[in-house]
Design a protein around this motif. Structure first.
Motif, PDB file in Angstrom:
ATOM      1  N   ASP A 372       0.890  -1.306   0.089  1.00 27.85           N
ATOM      2  CA  ASP A 372       0.169   0.014   0.084  1.00 27.85           C
ATOM      3  C   ASP A 372       0.787   1.427   0.006  1.00 27.85           C
ATOM      4  O   ASP A 372       0.389   2.253  -0.607  1.00 27.85           O
ATOM      5  CB  ASP A 372      -0.792   0.204   1.179  1.00 27.85           C
ATOM      6  CG  ASP A 372      -2.123  -1.050   1.205  1.00 27.85           C
ATOM      7  OD1 ASP A 372      -2.243  -1.595   0.158  1.00 27.85           O
ATOM      8  OD2 ASP A 372      -2.581  -1.380   2.112  1.00 27.85           O
ATOM      9  N   ARG A 373       2.031   1.124   0.834  1.00 28.97           N
ATOM     10  CA  ARG A 373       2.983   2.388   0.761  1.00 28.97           C
ATOM     11  C   ARG A 373       3.482   2.644  -0.769  1.00 28.97           C
ATOM     12  O   ARG A 373       3.686   3.776  -0.960  1.00 28.97           O
ATOM     13  CB  ARG A 373       3.911   2.137   1.716  1.00 28.97           C
ATOM     14  CG  ARG A 373       4.825   3.333   2.120  1.00 28.97           C
ATOM     15  CD  ARG A 373       5.841   3.110   3.238  1.00 28.97           C
ATOM     16  NE  ARG A 373       6.490   1.965   3.345  1.00 28.97           N
ATOM     17  CZ  ARG A 373       6.217   0.960   4.055  1.00 28.97           C
ATOM     18  NH1 ARG A 373       5.134   1.084   5.025  1.00 28.97           N
ATOM     19  NH2 ARG A 373       6.923  -0.183   4.056  1.00 28.97           N
ATOM     20  N   LEU A 374       3.858   1.745  -1.450  1.00 27.99           N
ATOM     21  CA  LEU A 374       4.327   1.785  -2.854  1.00 27.99           C
ATOM     22  C   LEU A 374       3.227   2.505  -3.689  1.00 27.99           C
ATOM     23  O   LEU A 374       3.354   3.271  -4.403  1.00 27.99           O
ATOM     24  CB  LEU A 374       4.694   0.620  -3.533  1.00 27.99           C
ATOM     25  CG  LEU A 374       6.104  -0.226  -2.876  1.00 27.99           C
ATOM     26  CD1 LEU A 374       6.219  -1.444  -3.481  1.00 27.99           C
ATOM     27  CD2 LEU A 374       7.079   1.003  -3.335  1.00 27.99           C
ATOM     28  N   SER A 375       1.826   1.756  -3.302  1.00 25.99           N
ATOM     29  CA  SER A 375       0.718   2.405  -4.372  1.00 25.99           C
ATOM     30  C   SER A 375       0.701   3.850  -4.017  1.00 25.99           C
ATOM     31  O   SER A 375       0.319   4.739  -4.820  1.00 25.99           O
ATOM     32  CB  SER A 375      -0.444   1.426  -4.039  1.00 25.99           C
ATOM     33  OG  SER A 375      -0.193   0.250  -4.651  1.00 25.99           O
ATOM     34  N   ARG A 376       0.690   4.336  -2.770  1.00 26.34           N
ATOM     35  CA  ARG A 376       0.466   5.811  -2.370  1.00 26.34           C
ATOM     36  C   ARG A 376       1.493   6.729  -3.106  1.00 26.34           C
ATOM     37  O   ARG A 376       1.257   7.587  -3.380  1.00 26.34           O
ATOM     38  CB  ARG A 376       0.461   5.883  -0.904  1.00 26.34           C
ATOM     39  CG  ARG A 376      -0.790   5.218  -0.418  1.00 26.34           C
ATOM     40  CD  ARG A 376      -0.878   5.753   1.109  1.00 26.34           C
ATOM     41  NE  ARG A 376       0.146   5.799   2.026  1.00 26.34           N
ATOM     42  CZ  ARG A 376       0.216   4.422   2.692  1.00 26.34           C
ATOM     43  NH1 ARG A 376      -0.669   3.499   2.648  1.00 26.34           N
ATOM     44  NH2 ARG A 376       1.416   4.075   3.363  1.00 26.34           N
ATOM     45  N   HIS A 377       2.635   6.004  -2.939  1.00 32.12           N
ATOM     46  CA  HIS A 377       3.741   6.850  -3.688  1.00 32.12           C
ATOM     47  C   HIS A 377       3.683   7.184  -5.076  1.00 32.12           C
ATOM     48  O   HIS A 377       3.860   8.244  -5.828  1.00 32.12           O
ATOM     49  CB  HIS A 377       5.362   6.351  -3.163  1.00 32.12           C
ATOM     50  CG  HIS A 377       5.775   6.663  -1.996  1.00 32.12           C
ATOM     51  ND1 HIS A 377       6.191   8.005  -1.588  1.00 32.12           N
ATOM     52  CD2 HIS A 377       5.600   6.058  -0.713  1.00 32.12           C
ATOM     53  CE1 HIS A 377       6.583   8.033  -0.438  1.00 32.12           C
ATOM     54  NE2 HIS A 377       6.215   6.976   0.317  1.00 32.12           N
ATOM     55  N   VAL A 391      11.008   1.523  -3.379  1.00 29.86           N
ATOM     56  CA  VAL A 391      10.994   0.156  -3.924  1.00 29.86           C
ATOM     57  C   VAL A 391      12.137  -0.655  -3.292  1.00 29.86           C
ATOM     58  O   VAL A 391      12.064  -1.796  -2.849  1.00 29.86           O
ATOM     59  CB  VAL A 391      11.220   0.345  -5.328  1.00 29.86           C
ATOM     60  CG1 VAL A 391      11.644  -1.260  -5.734  1.00 29.86           C
ATOM     61  CG2 VAL A 391      10.095   0.702  -6.113  1.00 29.86           C
ATOM     62  N   TYR A 392      13.421   0.014  -3.024  1.00 30.09           N
ATOM     63  CA  TYR A 392      14.581  -0.657  -2.526  1.00 30.09           C
ATOM     64  C   TYR A 392      14.179  -1.002  -1.000  1.00 30.09           C
ATOM     65  O   TYR A 392      14.522  -2.176  -0.502  1.00 30.09           O
ATOM     66  CB  TYR A 392      15.686   0.298  -2.492  1.00 30.09           C
ATOM     67  CG  TYR A 392      16.681  -0.108  -1.566  1.00 30.09           C
ATOM     68  CD1 TYR A 392      17.742  -1.029  -2.211  1.00 30.09           C
ATOM     69  CD2 TYR A 392      16.994   0.254  -0.390  1.00 30.09           C
ATOM     70  CE1 TYR A 392      18.852  -1.725  -1.324  1.00 30.09           C
ATOM     71  CE2 TYR A 392      18.290  -0.249   0.258  1.00 30.09           C
ATOM     72  CZ  TYR A 392      18.893  -1.248  -0.216  1.00 30.09           C
ATOM     73  OH  TYR A 392      20.052  -1.720   0.539  1.00 30.09           O
ATOM     74  N   SER A 393      13.322   0.011  -0.171  1.00 29.57           N
ATOM     75  CA  SER A 393      12.958  -0.264   1.057  1.00 29.57           C
ATOM     76  C   SER A 393      12.080  -1.434   1.101  1.00 29.57           C
ATOM     77  O   SER A 393      12.221  -2.232   2.107  1.00 29.57           O
ATOM     78  CB  SER A 393      12.424   0.858   1.963  1.00 29.57           C
ATOM     79  OG  SER A 393      13.263   2.052   1.722  1.00 29.57           O
ATOM     80  N   PHE A 394      11.288  -1.537  -0.019  1.00 30.65           N
ATOM     81  CA  PHE A 394      10.223  -2.574   0.305  1.00 30.65           C
ATOM     82  C   PHE A 394      10.935  -3.933  -0.215  1.00 30.65           C
ATOM     83  O   PHE A 394      10.723  -5.032   0.790  1.00 30.65           O
ATOM     84  CB  PHE A 394       9.350  -2.440  -0.907  1.00 30.65           C
ATOM     85  CG  PHE A 394       8.281  -3.427  -1.162  1.00 30.65           C
ATOM     86  CD1 PHE A 394       7.008  -3.592  -0.208  1.00 30.65           C
ATOM     87  CD2 PHE A 394       8.298  -4.449  -2.171  1.00 30.65           C
ATOM     88  CE1 PHE A 394       6.159  -4.549  -0.337  1.00 30.65           C
ATOM     89  CE2 PHE A 394       7.376  -5.614  -2.256  1.00 30.65           C
ATOM     90  CZ  PHE A 394       6.272  -5.410  -1.110  1.00 30.65           C
ATOM     91  N   GLY A 395      12.016  -3.969  -1.015  1.00 26.57           N
ATOM     92  CA  GLY A 395      12.690  -5.468  -1.396  1.00 26.57           C
ATOM     93  C   GLY A 395      13.501  -5.647   0.044  1.00 26.57           C
ATOM     94  O   GLY A 395      14.058  -6.733   0.239  1.00 26.57           O
ATOM     95  N   GLU A 396      13.997  -4.771   0.870  1.00 20.04           N
ATOM     96  CA  GLU A 396      14.870  -4.894   2.140  1.00 20.04           C
ATOM     97  C   GLU A 396      13.828  -5.214   3.378  1.00 20.04           C
ATOM     98  O   GLU A 396      14.278  -5.639   4.191  1.00 20.04           O
ATOM     99  CB  GLU A 396      15.555  -3.840   2.337  1.00 20.04           C
ATOM    100  CG  GLU A 396      16.745  -3.617   1.294  1.00 20.04           C
ATOM    101  CD  GLU A 396      17.724  -4.752   1.579  1.00 20.04           C
ATOM    102  OE1 GLU A 396      18.183  -4.971   2.548  1.00 20.04           O
ATOM    103  OE2 GLU A 396      17.978  -5.422   0.479  1.00 20.04           O
ATOM    104  N   ALA A 469      -0.738   2.934 -13.280  1.00 18.02           N
ATOM    105  CA  ALA A 469       0.454   2.069 -13.045  1.00 18.02           C
ATOM    106  C   ALA A 469      -0.102   1.442 -11.378  1.00 18.02           C
ATOM    107  O   ALA A 469       0.111   0.399 -11.195  1.00 18.02           O
ATOM    108  CB  ALA A 469       1.759   2.807 -12.872  1.00 18.02           C
ATOM    109  N   ALA A 470      -0.827   2.509 -10.828  1.00 17.00           N
ATOM    110  CA  ALA A 470      -1.215   2.316  -9.375  1.00 17.00           C
ATOM    111  C   ALA A 470      -2.305   1.118  -9.581  1.00 17.00           C
ATOM    112  O   ALA A 470      -2.500   0.305  -8.449  1.00 17.00           O
ATOM    113  CB  ALA A 470      -1.755   3.621  -9.027  1.00 17.00           C
ATOM    114  N   GLN A 471      -3.177   1.247 -10.419  1.00 17.25           N
ATOM    115  CA  GLN A 471      -4.198   0.063 -10.664  1.00 17.25           C
ATOM    116  C   GLN A 471      -3.498  -1.151 -10.932  1.00 17.25           C
ATOM    117  O   GLN A 471      -4.077  -2.213 -10.421  1.00 17.25           O
ATOM    118  CB  GLN A 471      -5.202   0.595 -11.759  1.00 17.25           C
ATOM    119  CG  GLN A 471      -5.943   1.697 -11.384  1.00 17.25           C
ATOM    120  CD  GLN A 471      -6.832   2.564 -12.718  1.00 17.25           C
ATOM    121  OE1 GLN A 471      -6.457   1.852 -13.786  1.00 17.25           O
ATOM    122  NE2 GLN A 471      -7.926   3.066 -12.379  1.00 17.25           N
TER     123      GLN A 471
END
Length: 582
Positions: A372-377, A391-396, A469-471
């Motif tokens: 959800d955080r990625l989608s908001r950004h 994206v990097y933070s999400f992967g980590e 892209a968000a969709q």
């Protein structure tokens, strides 16, 4: 207090310990050789089994289990005389802790003042709790009077301590500057302890399962039924822990009465002695396993060549033998199960299911928040730089101890409930179960994050605007969460071996079954070694096994459990008590 004796063990004592390790290896390695054949046969058999369609389609993360390197200033209690002094600490990605005199020494590639593999340690953040622990290590006997000396640990109360305690190794005492730093270090250190503790369980090598099964078989021959945390650590660390448990009663009887001085000084002297004994045992065990390595490699190659061509015939022979054995044992076995096991299975199932459901729910929640955080950004038209950072933070996420703590905490909360299995089952392996659940949470998060990023990469193109892209990310999000929910009912994988509720239950129950079944069968059949026969025909428990093939250069061992009670040769006369005073 806290000082390190120059020579805790003399040459005669070191030679005696080498002899003790050699005796253990002579008794253990035949068990290991025998289990190698059974392990290779099981692997070949599984490879030939029909593969059912996988219910979970999560992609496997290719990142190896690791700890995020953590570093920063701390204060350490040590030196001669012992005192609190500033240092710079570094937790390496393999779970080793190093400390330097200052940051510049680390940044310039200097040698650390000290280092320690964290296998088997426990982190305490209460000074009162740690001092109480020291008091219980060497309690003052009734009628004994000692003149108390100043206690450096009490002269300067520590606001944010980090005490690393181990049953067989020297303790490490640190202090952080703030509560926030203390928490960050605690989470990082706990991650390093878990990583090193579960190295055997995460490996997939056939020799690994053989090693763990051989340890269990060896300990059954020594009178240990049930299960505990002795298999936490590398191969050399496990064997060291096994022998240390056998030596501990004699060490206590010989050494503790001769220690003099204030109680906490005596406790530190006792830990220094244990550390020296542990170091000698580990060095010899490591050398013995290295010497066995060429023979093991050759044996594995021969087993593969001889078993695979005739595997069908061998499996038929195994089934015929198992069938004859079932006829012999069916009646006493059923009686034993009905009377002493069936009534407890619901308790085991309830405890394990509630633990795993809580851990999986925490993983799902944390993953959904990250997606959800990625989608908001993306919807907020974030800059390319900011989006790449997210994206990097999400992967980590799987390697972030602060984020993953919500998942790990669910497993830790269950430790008290799992402790209720001690009384009915004599099961002392709760730490292994907690670590296993935490490893599962990390691996599952890594797989889910990998799946999301790869599917998102396939679906996102430069032709899409931010809304589109968000969709697209929302569709990927739904798919990943669906697969994650399906996963809960399927195989719970740690590495690639299977970890199921059924498998864990069997792991817990197997020890007490073997003990009770062995007793009942001996009564009914008059057998002298039924437990070995059963072990050879039973499946291996909890297929989450493996081994760290290279013996540790660092010293390490496993969490403490009660001594085996096995009669062992007494350690030759120890140094005079004054040697151990700080």
């Amino acid at each position: 207090m806290g000082g390190r004796p120059s020579s805790p063990l003399d040459k005669r004592q070191q030679q005696h310990l080498r002899g003790q390790v050699d005796t253990l290896l002579r008794n253990f390695l035949p068990c290991y050789r025998g289990q190698l054949g059974a392990s290779v046969l099981r692997q070949i058999s599984r490879e030939l089994e029909p593969r059912e369609p996988a219910g979970c389609q999560l992609m496997r993360s290719k990142k190896l289990p690791r700890v995020r390197e953590y570093r920063g200033p701390l204060t350490r209690f040590g030196g001669h005389p012992p005192r609190w002094q500033p240092i710079f600490c570094v937790l390496r990605g393999d779970g080793r802790l190093e400390w330097f005199s200052h940051r510049e020494e680390y940044e310039n590639g200097g040698h650390p003042l000290g280092s320690m593999a964290l296998t088997g340690y426990t982190v305490l953040t209460s000074q009162r709790e740690y001092l109480h622990l020291l008091d219980t290590l060497c309690p003052v006997s009734s009628g004994e009077h000692t003149q108390e000396e100043s206690d450096p640990l009490l002269e300067m109360p520590v606001n944010f301590p980090l005490f690393l305690q181990h049953p067989f190794r020297r303790h490490l005492c640190f202090s952080a500057a703030t509560g926030e730093a203390q928490r960050a270090w605690r989470l990082a250190l706990q991650g390093g302890i878990r990583l090193r503790g579960t190295v055997l369980q995460r490996s997939q090598a056939p020799a690994a399962r053989a090693f763990l099964d051989a340890v269990r078989l060896y300990r059954r021959h020594q009178g240990h039924f049930g299960d505990d945390d002795v298999t936490l650590g590398s191969d050399a660390e496990v064997l060291t822990g096994v022998l240390m448990r056998e030596l501990l009663p004699a060490l206590r009887a010989q050494t503790l009465p001769g220690l003099r001085g204030p109680g906490r000084n005596r406790a530190w002297a006792w830990t220094e002695l244990l550390d020296a004994v542990h170091a000698a045992v580990l060095a010899r065990a490591s050398a013995g396993l290295r010497a066995f390595q060429p023979e093991k490699d050759e044996l594995l190659a021969v087993l593969e060549k001889t078993l695979r061509p005739d595997v069908d015939q061998i499996l038929r022979q195994q089934e015929r033998l198992a069938g004859r054995l079932r006829v012999e044992v069916q009646r006493p076995l059923e009686s034993c199960l009905r009377g002493k096991v069936d009534t407890q299975l619901s308790l085991v199932t309830q405890k394990l299911l509630s633990t795993m459901e809580a851990v999986l729910s925490a993983v799902q929640t944390l993953l959904a928040q990250g997606m959800d955080r990625l989608s908001r950004h993306l919807r907020g038209n974030s800059s390319g730089t900011q989006l790449r950072k997210e994206v990097y933070s999400f992967g980590e996420m799987p390697w972030d101890p602060e984020l993953m703590q919500t998942c790990y905490h669910e497993a830790e909360r269950s430790q008290g409930h799992l402790g209720q299995l001690v009384v009915p089952f004599g099961f002392f392996g709760t730490q292994s179960l907690v670590f296993g659940a935490q490893d599962l949470a990390q691996q599952l998060m890594a797989d889910a994050v990998t799946t999301f990023l790869q599917l998102a990469d396939q679906g996102l193109t430069t032709a899409l605007d931010c809304t589109q892209a968000a969709q697209q990310l929302e569709k990927v999000r739904g798919r990943v969460l669906k697969e994650l929910l399906e996963f809960e009912g399927d195989v719970l994988a740690v590495g690639s071996p299977a970890l199921t509720i059924e498998g864990i239950s069997k792991d817990i129950v197997q020890g007490v079954l073997l003990q009770r079944i062995d007793r009942e069968l001996k009564k009914a059949l008059g057998a002298s070694d039924v437990s070995c026969t059963l072990d050879g025909c039973s499946e291996a428990p909890w297929d989450q096994t493996g081994v760290d093939e290279e013996a540790e250069a660092q010293r390490g061992t496993c969490p403490e459990q009660p001594g085996s009670g096995t009669e062992v040769q007494s350690l030759c006369p120890l140094p005079a008590p004054r040697t151990f005073r700080s």
